[in-house]
Design a protein around this motif. Structure first.
Motif, mmCIF file in Angstrom:
data_model
loop_
_atom_site.group_PDB
_atom_site.id
_atom_site.type_symbol
_atom_site.label_atom_id
_atom_site.label_comp_id
_atom_site.label_asym_id
_atom_site.label_seq_id
_atom_site.Cartn_x
_atom_site.Cartn_y
_atom_site.Cartn_z
ATOM 1 N N GLN A 12 0.776 -1.154 -0.044
ATOM 2 C CA GLN A 12 -0.061 0.072 0.067
ATOM 3 C C GLN A 12 0.858 1.317 -0.056
ATOM 4 O O GLN A 12 1.600 1.517 1.062
ATOM 5 C CB GLN A 12 -1.005 0.020 1.102
ATOM 6 N N GLY A 13 0.686 1.984 -1.186
ATOM 7 C CA GLY A 13 1.330 3.095 -1.207
ATOM 8 C C GLY A 13 2.873 2.993 -0.752
ATOM 9 O O GLY A 13 3.527 4.137 -0.337
ATOM 10 N N LEU A 14 3.642 2.057 -1.362
ATOM 11 C CA LEU A 14 5.117 1.967 -1.182
ATOM 12 C C LEU A 14 5.861 3.031 -1.962
ATOM 13 O O LEU A 14 5.731 3.328 -3.246
ATOM 14 C CB LEU A 14 5.443 0.522 -1.582
ATOM 15 N N SER A 15 6.883 3.687 -1.353
ATOM 16 C CA SER A 15 7.615 4.663 -1.874
ATOM 17 C C SER A 15 9.019 4.421 -1.321
ATOM 18 O O SER A 15 9.550 4.029 -0.586
ATOM 19 C CB SER A 15 7.215 6.192 -1.493
ATOM 20 N N ARG A 16 10.053 4.774 -2.506
ATOM 21 C CA ARG A 16 11.274 4.927 -2.255
ATOM 22 C C ARG A 16 12.069 6.182 -2.856
ATOM 23 O O ARG A 16 12.194 5.894 -3.801
ATOM 24 C CB ARG A 16 11.999 3.480 -2.536
ATOM 25 N N TYR A 17 12.511 7.053 -2.029
ATOM 26 C CA TYR A 17 13.304 8.196 -2.512
ATOM 27 C C TYR A 17 14.949 8.026 -2.383
ATOM 28 O O TYR A 17 15.002 7.518 -1.403
ATOM 29 C CB TYR A 17 12.520 9.518 -1.901
ATOM 30 N N PHE A 18 15.495 8.408 -3.198
ATOM 31 C CA PHE A 18 16.846 8.423 -3.094
ATOM 32 C C PHE A 18 17.342 10.157 -3.149
ATOM 33 O O PHE A 18 16.906 10.789 -4.156
ATOM 34 C CB PHE A 18 17.581 7.907 -4.218
ATOM 35 N N PRO A 19 17.891 10.496 -2.374
ATOM 36 C CA PRO A 19 18.614 11.787 -2.306
ATOM 37 C C PRO A 19 19.599 11.809 -3.174
ATOM 38 O O PRO A 19 20.354 11.012 -3.311
ATOM 39 C CB PRO A 19 18.957 12.039 -0.863
ATOM 40 N N SER A 20 19.769 13.119 -4.025
ATOM 41 C CA SER A 20 20.857 13.187 -4.938
ATOM 42 C C SER A 20 21.362 14.653 -4.977
ATOM 43 O O SER A 20 20.471 15.475 -4.490
ATOM 44 C CB SER A 20 20.452 12.717 -6.532
ATOM 45 N N LYS A 21 22.398 15.099 -5.914
ATOM 46 C CA LYS A 21 22.830 16.304 -5.767
ATOM 47 C C LYS A 21 21.728 17.388 -6.326
ATOM 48 O O LYS A 21 21.512 18.522 -5.761
ATOM 49 C CB LYS A 21 24.117 16.511 -6.469
ATOM 50 N N ARG A 22 20.969 16.793 -7.472
ATOM 51 C CA ARG A 22 20.022 17.546 -8.053
ATOM 52 C C ARG A 22 18.781 17.630 -7.481
ATOM 53 O O ARG A 22 17.766 18.288 -8.156
ATOM 54 C CB ARG A 22 20.230 17.340 -9.481
ATOM 55 N N GLY A 23 18.491 17.006 -6.491
ATOM 56 C CA GLY A 23 17.381 16.898 -5.919
ATOM 57 C C GLY A 23 16.806 15.466 -5.601
ATOM 58 O O GLY A 23 17.592 14.579 -5.449
ATOM 59 N N ALA A 27 12.310 7.212 -6.973
ATOM 60 C CA ALA A 27 12.342 5.805 -7.775
ATOM 61 C C ALA A 27 11.183 4.926 -7.777
ATOM 62 O O ALA A 27 10.865 4.476 -8.747
ATOM 63 C CB ALA A 27 13.673 5.066 -7.317
ATOM 64 N N VAL A 28 10.642 4.861 -6.732
ATOM 65 C CA VAL A 28 9.360 4.338 -6.516
ATOM 66 C C VAL A 28 8.412 5.245 -5.857
ATOM 67 O O VAL A 28 8.574 5.886 -4.676
ATOM 68 C CB VAL A 28 9.449 2.814 -5.684
ATOM 69 N N ASP A 29 7.179 5.410 -6.350
ATOM 70 C CA ASP A 29 6.285 6.458 -5.826
ATOM 71 C C ASP A 29 4.916 6.095 -5.651
ATOM 72 O O ASP A 29 4.289 6.019 -6.598
ATOM 73 C CB ASP A 29 6.516 7.932 -7.028
ATOM 74 N N ASP A 30 4.624 6.109 -4.544
ATOM 75 C CA ASP A 30 3.184 5.674 -4.102
ATOM 76 C C ASP A 30 2.690 4.620 -5.078
ATOM 77 O O ASP A 30 1.669 4.733 -5.919
ATOM 78 C CB ASP A 30 2.500 6.848 -4.150
ATOM 79 N N VAL A 31 3.230 3.196 -4.904
ATOM 80 C CA VAL A 31 2.723 2.240 -5.725
ATOM 81 C C VAL A 31 1.997 1.273 -4.600
ATOM 82 O O VAL A 31 2.429 0.924 -3.666
ATOM 83 C CB VAL A 31 4.034 1.434 -6.172
ATOM 84 N N TYR A 62 16.272 -2.317 0.558
ATOM 85 C CA TYR A 62 16.238 -0.873 0.662
ATOM 86 C C TYR A 62 15.080 -0.780 1.638
ATOM 87 O O TYR A 62 14.181 -1.124 1.614
ATOM 88 C CB TYR A 62 15.785 -0.117 -0.559
ATOM 89 N N SER A 63 15.500 0.176 2.656
ATOM 90 C CA SER A 63 14.426 0.598 3.507
ATOM 91 C C SER A 63 13.358 1.553 2.570
ATOM 92 O O SER A 63 13.733 2.172 1.633
ATOM 93 C CB SER A 63 14.840 1.580 4.725
ATOM 94 N N LYS A 64 12.253 1.654 2.866
ATOM 95 C CA LYS A 64 10.946 2.177 2.347
ATOM 96 C C LYS A 64 11.047 3.677 2.916
ATOM 97 O O LYS A 64 11.247 3.915 4.106
ATOM 98 C CB LYS A 64 9.624 1.553 2.324
ATOM 99 N N THR A 65 10.595 4.438 2.146
ATOM 100 C CA THR A 65 10.502 5.980 2.342
ATOM 101 C C THR A 65 8.998 6.118 2.929
ATOM 102 O O THR A 65 8.858 7.075 3.906
ATOM 103 C CB THR A 65 10.574 6.840 1.273
ATOM 104 N N ALA A 66 8.026 5.575 2.304
ATOM 105 C CA ALA A 66 6.846 5.659 2.873
ATOM 106 C C ALA A 66 5.823 4.169 2.310
ATOM 107 O O ALA A 66 6.448 3.758 1.586
ATOM 108 C CB ALA A 66 6.169 6.735 2.300
ATOM 109 N N GLY A 67 4.573 4.299 3.176
ATOM 110 C CA GLY A 67 3.859 2.932 2.667
ATOM 111 C C GLY A 67 4.014 1.982 3.796
ATOM 112 O O GLY A 67 4.915 1.850 4.594
ATOM 113 N N LYS A 68 3.228 0.873 3.318
ATOM 114 C CA LYS A 68 3.058 -0.136 4.102
ATOM 115 C C LYS A 68 3.190 -1.548 3.350
ATOM 116 O O LYS A 68 2.656 -1.725 2.191
ATOM 117 C CB LYS A 68 1.619 -0.218 4.653
#
Lengths: 322, 339
Positions: A12-23, A27-31, A62-68
């Motif tokens: 439910q609403g799985l997300s994974r964001y990676f920080p980078s220099k440009r923002g 990579a995975v956004d609310d899936v 990878y640890s998830k940013t958000a979601g269940k």
């Protein structure tokens, strides 16, 4: 026969964001999706769309940013230590690159039995017997146990990767592009092996691939991903014969057909440009910049995944009108 | 009309510590003007070596090309040409696109310089004119903002863009023959489709011939006119696209076509998988190279290599089954057999 209704994974609403220099790279956004026991769930899409990240985040590599992630109906985060260990045993992964995923300094036997030492209390002779049995299962002779990865061909190494996953007696395997690095005739051998193992052992697969024709063959359900989001989800029959999302349509029409009268070029829906950078994904629908049917609404509002008919989900504002 | 490229009885061996690897074993073929010839087969069957031999790009230290092999481009003997002469032809009359664009482009040179290099070597253009032409070439291969891209380094571009740059370099001097060695294998299907369209359009415009080396039969069906199937360094079957896809005669071609998943009858059924592995190319082959893995293998197949039999005009297969005394076998159902 498996109980086909049991849901193994409810994401439910799985997300994974990676920080980078440009923002932030989303990579995975609310899936969100569900995987049922005994089925093959496939993720397809162009490179960089987040397929692999999705598979890895699901397993917790990878640890998830958000979601269940609900596993057997239980939130994965709420598992205690012992349950976590059991989870790690029952959920395995097969990797894309058969050259990089085996330790070159370990013999085949020690590669396969490494996990067994951690999770099971077998004696050394029992482990060797199991290893030999597993090699037989994946179609390799038992002599291979004392060999090293560099002595094997790509197809043979991929079989070792499968044997290593099977050694843990898993119920769920993430197959991350297991056939991408193999030759055509060897691909068919490995896919046949995966299908046979699934039938015999009741395995559930998350199959990640960009080879769309192979995906059609082995999947029960397919999710098409674009820039970190699922744009369409359904059975192979629906996705390949009646795709509704403009991106799925374009992607599927780009598969070259091995038929000289196919008029492939005529039926194709051209897709201009390349996948935009996931750093600054456009607001609104992620696909609108390349979409031939984009309207004003698409630029502002992100479409949600809607169920058009039972089991067929599409994320597009105007599917019905296309 | 004279064919553009003529290859006769090409044999290539590579010296290795474990003996000579006989990678290409007596290959003969022709490429007509404006024609697209596809060479297909598994890895290690000699597709790339054949293509590189035509460019004379094989490593001189360990590749041995037999003395009686002949390669003629436009009537000129390519194999015995002095290097100096060769250098005026390569990159101009004949050029090549490689599979891996990251390792084939020079990482320390801007894209513009790499395209201009070819122009400055083969024509009497000034630097300014060459830069202008380079920009036009980037436009031709549909790279957005060509002016800015000229000053980019290869690592700043995506895989599809780099492959476009390689095509631009190859096309810089309007070659008569373009050899494309797995040009789209490393790319996504959408980008692959864009590039095949592009190559097709350019081919129509300047009438060049193309040799397409690939293992993707889908790409072959949509792009080529003639196909030759290679196995263990030999051509086992050749013909038009129609011949190969609709009336294939060689069991190896049957196997290749059957292993395409889209042709399988139902999902999750067993895919056709060719058993075994190709023969060891270090050993001399007795009989047909495919005999070991062939379902239709007969006594003679293991003793004597079949000669090429013409099935219809321009369509030949090297298989004993095509011999007039051979038993009639049913090909797999999808090729018109009825099991």
């Amino acid at each position: 026969m498996m109980n086909n209704n049991e849901i193994l994974y409810d994401v439910q609403g799985l997300s994974r964001y990676f920080p980078s220099k440009r923002g932030v790279v989303k990579a995975v956004d609310d899936v969100s999706f569900q995987i049922r026991k005994g089925e093959t769930f496939s993720l397809v899409g162009e490179s960089g769309c987040g397929k692999t990240t999705c598979g890895r985040t699901l397993l917790g590599v990878y640890s998830k940013t958000a979601g269940k992630v609900l596993y057997h109906g239980v939130d994965k985060d709420s598992l205690n230590k012992a349950q976590q260990k059991e989870y790690l045993q029952k959920n395995q992964m097969i990797f894309q690159d058969p050259y990089a995923c085996l330790d070159p300094r370990m013999s085949i036997a020690s590669i396969i039995e490494e996990g067994m030492k951690v999770h099971f209390s077998y004696s050394a002779s029992e482990r060797t017997a199991i290893c030999a049995e597993l090699l037989h299962e994946v179609g390799l002779p038992a002599e291979f146990l004392s060999r090293f990865p560099h002595e094997l061909s790509g197809g043979q190494r991929q079989r070792i990767g499968i044997a290593r996953a099977l050694a843990m007696n898993p119920e769920f395997i993430v197959c991350d592009e297991p056939i991408a690095a193999l030759d055509v005739s060897i691909q068919a051998q490995v896919v046949n092996l995966l299908i046979r193992l699934q039938k015999e052992m009741g395995l559930t697969y998350l199959f990640i691939s960009h080879d769309l024709s192979m995906v059609k063959h082995i999947s029960d359900k397919i999710a098409v991903m674009y820039l970190g989001s699922i744009v369409e989800l359904g059975t192979p029959d629906v996705i390949y014969n009646r795709p509704m999302h403009p991106y799925s349509k374009a992607l599927l029409s780009a598969i070259p057909v091995a038929d000289p009268d196919g008029n492939w070029a005529k039926k194709r829906i051209p897709l201009t440009g390349e996948v935009p950078s996931p750093v600054d994904a456009p607001a609104g629908c992620k696909f609108w910049k390349r979409c031939p049917y984009a309207k004003e609404t698409c630029k502002e509002q992100r479409p949600a995944l809607r169920e058009l008919e039972t089991g067929h989900f599409v994320a597009c504002h105007f599917t019905e009108e296309l | 009309m004279e064919p553009l490229l003529k290859v006769e009885n090409l044999h290539v061996r590579f010296a290795s510590y474990a003996g000579n690897v006989h990678a290409v074993r007596g290959v003969s073929f022709e490429v007509g003007r404006g024609e697209v010839l596809a060479i297909v087969g598994e890895s290690g069957c000699g597709k790339t070596v054949t293509a590189k031999a035509a460019m004379r790009l094989l490593d001189r230290t360990n590749a041995i090309v037999d003395k009686d092999s002949r390669i003629e481009l436009d009537g000129q003997d390519m194999l015995h040409m002095p290097r100096r002469k060769l250098n005026t032809i390569r990159g101009k009359d004949i050029s090549m696109i490689f599979q891996d664009s990251m390792t084939s482009l020079n990482p320390t040179m801007t894209v513009g310089k790499q395209i201009m290099e070819n122009l400055l070597t083969h024509t009497s253009m000034t630097k300014g004119a060459a830069r202008k032409r380079a920009k036009e070439l980037l436009e031709l291969v549909e790279i957005p903002d060509p002016e800015d891209r000229l000053d980019c380094y290869p690592h700043q571009l995506s895989g599809g863009m780099r492959q476009r740059v390689m095509i631009a370099i190859a096309l810089a001097c309007d070659p008569k023959l373009l050899i494309a060695d797995e040009p789209t294998t490393a790319l996504d299907v959408t980008i692959q489709a864009q590039l095949l369209d592009l190559l097709g359009r350019i081919k129509e415009q300047n009438g060049m011939s193309v040799i397409l080396v690939t293992h993707d039969l889908g790409v072959v069906a949509s792009f080529a006119q003639r196909v030759q199937v290679m196995y263990a360094g030999q051509i086992v079957e050749h013909g038009t696209v129609e011949d190969i896809f609709k009336r294939p005669k060689h069991p190896y071609t049957w196997a290749l076509l059957s292993s395409i998943p889209g042709r399988a009858l139902s999902s999750k059924s067993e895919l056709y998988a060719l058993k075994g592995t190709p023969p060891d190319l270090r050993r001399p082959l007795i009989g047909c190279p495919f005999a070991e893995r062939c379902e239709y293998c007969m006594g003679i197949c293991k003793k004597q290599c079949p000669s090429e039999t013409e099935v219809s005009e321009g369509h030949s297969a090297s298989c004993w089954l095509c011999h007039e005394f051979a038993p009639k076998v049913q090909p797999p159902r999808i090729f018109g057999g009825n099991e």
